[in-house]
Design an enzyme around this catalytic site. Structure first.
Site, PDB file in Angstrom:
ATOM      1  N   HIS A  90       5.911  55.473  -3.819  1.00 46.20           N
ATOM      2  CA  HIS A  90       6.091  56.542  -2.089  1.00 46.20           C
ATOM      3  C   HIS A  90       6.945  57.232  -1.529  1.00 46.20           C
ATOM      4  O   HIS A  90       6.984  58.108  -0.800  1.00 46.20           O
ATOM      5  CB  HIS A  90       6.036  55.264  -1.535  1.00 46.20           C
ATOM      6  CG  HIS A  90       4.484  54.055  -1.751  1.00 46.20           C
ATOM      7  ND1 HIS A  90       5.164  52.821  -1.960  1.00 46.20           N
ATOM      8  CD2 HIS A  90       3.671  54.889  -1.909  1.00 46.20           C
ATOM      9  CE1 HIS A  90       3.552  52.666  -2.084  1.00 46.20           C
ATOM     10  NE2 HIS A  90       2.729  53.294  -2.264  1.00 46.20           N
ATOM     11  N   GLN A 129       6.104  47.803  -7.758  1.00 46.66           N
ATOM     12  CA  GLN A 129       6.593  46.778  -8.415  1.00 46.66           C
ATOM     13  C   GLN A 129       5.897  45.886  -9.459  1.00 46.66           C
ATOM     14  O   GLN A 129       5.318  45.670  -9.751  1.00 46.66           O
ATOM     15  CB  GLN A 129       6.927  45.916  -7.258  1.00 46.66           C
ATOM     16  CG  GLN A 129       8.105  44.808  -8.041  1.00 46.66           C
ATOM     17  CD  GLN A 129       9.224  44.464  -7.579  1.00 46.66           C
ATOM     18  OE1 GLN A 129       9.435  44.467  -6.626  1.00 46.66           O
ATOM     19  NE2 GLN A 129       8.823  42.624  -7.253  1.00 46.66           N
ATOM     20  N   HIS A 157      14.621  47.093  -2.759  1.00 45.59           N
ATOM     21  CA  HIS A 157      13.952  48.701  -2.777  1.00 45.59           C
ATOM     22  C   HIS A 157      14.534  49.829  -1.760  1.00 45.59           C
ATOM     23  O   HIS A 157      15.037  49.191  -0.667  1.00 45.59           O
ATOM     24  CB  HIS A 157      12.289  48.629  -2.323  1.00 45.59           C
ATOM     25  CG  HIS A 157      11.328  47.797  -3.409  1.00 45.59           C
ATOM     26  ND1 HIS A 157      10.130  48.754  -3.717  1.00 45.59           N
ATOM     27  CD2 HIS A 157      10.710  46.603  -3.829  1.00 45.59           C
ATOM     28  CE1 HIS A 157       9.579  47.890  -4.688  1.00 45.59           C
ATOM     29  NE2 HIS A 157      10.533  46.583  -4.783  1.00 45.59           N
ATOM     30  N   CYS A 159      14.025  51.911  -0.852  1.00 43.97           N
ATOM     31  CA  CYS A 159      13.427  52.696   0.594  1.00 43.97           C
ATOM     32  C   CYS A 159      13.583  51.551   1.703  1.00 43.97           C
ATOM     33  O   CYS A 159      13.380  52.196   2.595  1.00 43.97           O
ATOM     34  CB  CYS A 159      11.999  53.095  -0.146  1.00 43.97           C
ATOM     35  SG  CYS A 159      10.811  51.994  -0.622  1.00 43.97           S
TER      36      CYS A 159
HETATM   37  N1  GTP Z   1       2.878  46.846  -2.835  1.00 40.68           N
HETATM   38  C1  GTP Z   1       4.298  48.185  -3.046  1.00 40.68           C
HETATM   39  N2  GTP Z   1       4.943  48.295  -1.833  1.00 40.68           N
HETATM   40  C2  GTP Z   1       6.137  49.318  -1.921  1.00 40.68           C
HETATM   41  C3  GTP Z   1       6.424  49.391  -3.632  1.00 40.68           C
HETATM   42  N3  GTP Z   1       7.491  50.533  -3.333  1.00 40.68           N
HETATM   43  C4  GTP Z   1       7.411  50.874  -2.033  1.00 40.68           C
HETATM   44  N4  GTP Z   1       6.376  50.060  -0.908  1.00 40.68           N
HETATM   45  C5  GTP Z   1       5.441  50.640   0.694  1.00 40.68           C
HETATM   46  O1  GTP Z   1       5.238  51.683   0.071  1.00 40.68           O
HETATM   47  C6  GTP Z   1       4.569  51.944   1.691  1.00 40.68           C
HETATM   48  C7  GTP Z   1       4.633  53.387   1.902  1.00 40.68           C
HETATM   49  O2  GTP Z   1       4.180  53.217   3.322  1.00 40.68           O
HETATM   50  P1  GTP Z   1       4.401  54.850   4.798  1.00 40.68           P
HETATM   51  O3  GTP Z   1       3.501  53.841   6.150  1.00 40.68           O
HETATM   52  O4  GTP Z   1       2.926  55.104   3.623  1.00 40.68           O
HETATM   53  O5  GTP Z   1       5.470  55.053   4.398  1.00 40.68           O
HETATM   54  P2  GTP Z   1       6.304  55.509   5.298  1.00 40.68           P
HETATM   55  O6  GTP Z   1       5.914  55.570   6.402  1.00 40.68           O
HETATM   56  O7  GTP Z   1       7.897  55.331   4.759  1.00 40.68           O
HETATM   57  O8  GTP Z   1       6.340  53.515   4.960  1.00 40.68           O
HETATM   58  P3  GTP Z   1       7.932  52.493   5.693  1.00 40.68           P
HETATM   59  O9  GTP Z   1       9.210  52.457   5.046  1.00 40.68           O
HETATM   60  O10 GTP Z   1       7.773  51.610   6.510  1.00 40.68           O
HETATM   61  O11 GTP Z   1       8.659  53.798   7.136  1.00 40.68           O
HETATM   62  C8  GTP Z   1       5.936  51.116   2.436  1.00 40.68           C
HETATM   63  O12 GTP Z   1       5.740  49.807   3.360  1.00 40.68           O
HETATM   64  C9  GTP Z   1       6.818  50.707   1.416  1.00 40.68           C
HETATM   65  O13 GTP Z   1       7.540  49.762   1.965  1.00 40.68           O
HETATM   66  C10 GTP Z   1       6.369  48.792  -3.715  1.00 40.68           C
HETATM   67  O14 GTP Z   1       6.466  48.254  -5.089  1.00 40.68           O
HETATM   68  N5  GTP Z   1       5.108  47.907  -4.078  1.00 40.68           N
HETATM   69 ZN    ZN Z   2       9.201  53.533  -1.487  1.00 43.44          ZN
END
Ligand code: GTP
Ligand code: ZN
Length: 199
Positions: A90, A129, A157, A159
């Site tokens: 992501h 993951q 993570h 992020c």
């Molecule tokens: N299920 C899962 N989610 C992940 C993984 N790595 C990152 N994410 C999540 O992917 C999601 C993408 O959500 P979005 O709302 O589209 O992205 P965003 O606006 O950057 O979200 P935030 O991180 O909440 O700011 C986030 O909730 C991340 O925490 C993973 O390995 N598995």
């Molecule tokens: Zn991410």
């Protein structure tokens, strides 16, 4: 495809293009791509990205098949605390932690080093993951055809740490079980052994 394609070959194919795109991004964020410290950065970043995504060029099943040995050992084999580094699909930011793998042979064992090797093959891609966990599980199940296989991954993570929700201490655990590990007793034995210092 050979299980280990040389990274040099891979680089020669696409580094120039990836390098130029990194240069554009560095320029776009307001940096001076001609200053000394950044001169070679697009090239370094491209090489790093290619290294971290080299798993697309590797074949995990071939790696396992290259070291399968006939053996009548019928007990659980566990390789735990395998360090892993991957990139979330992501945000293209790292997630990192440990994988724990167990299997119960069914006529064949596999060279122990091949289990961490296939973790790397699937981790060195853009991942979530959950899919990483399932790909490792399915690869061992389909290639080695053991009585059972189990995979647990615990990861942090970036992020969720450096940006976004900014939680520094949360750890995500994913798991998958096939064959004999679907039985509670076998699964619990595995979970107990990976949480002890004695396995
Ligand atoms: N299920 C899962 N989610 C992940 C993984 N790595 C990152 N994410 C999540 O992917 C999601 C993408 O959500 P979005 O709302 O589209 O992205 P965003 O606006 O950057 O979200 P935030 O991180 O909440 O700011 C986030 O909730 C991340 O925490 C993973 O390995 N598995
Ligand atoms: Zn991410």
């Amino acid at each position: 495809m050979a299980p280990y394609q040389s990274l040099e070959e891979y680089n020669l194919e696409i580094t120039d293009e990836v390098r130029d795109r990194y240069a554009s991004i560095i320029d776009e964020i307001g940096e001076d791509t001609t200053r000394e410290g950044l001169l070679k950065t697009p090239e370094r970043a491209a090489k790093a990205m290619l290294f971290l995504t080299q798993g697309y060029k590797q074949n995990a099943a071939e790696i396992l098949k290259s070291a399968m040995f006939k053996e009548s050992y019928n007990e659980m084999v566990i390789v735990k605390d395998i360090e892993l580094y991957s990139l979330c699909e992501h945000h293209i930011l790292p997630f990192f932690g440990k994988a724990h793998i167990a299997y119960i042979p069914n006529g064949h064992i596999v060279g122990l080093s091949k289990l961490p090797r296939i973790v790397d093959v699937f981790a060195r891609r853009l991942q979530v993951q959950e899919r990483l966990t399932k790909q490792i599980l399915d690869c061992i199940n389909d290639t080695l055809r053991p009585q059972g296989v189990a995979v647990v991954i615990e990861a942090s993570h970036m992020c969720m740490m450096m940006r976004g929700v900014q939680k520094q201490n949360s750890v995500t655990t994913t798991s998958g079980f096939r064959g004999t590990f679907e039985k509670e007793e076998t699964r619990n034995e595995f979970l107990k052994l990976i949480s002890s210092d004695l396995s």
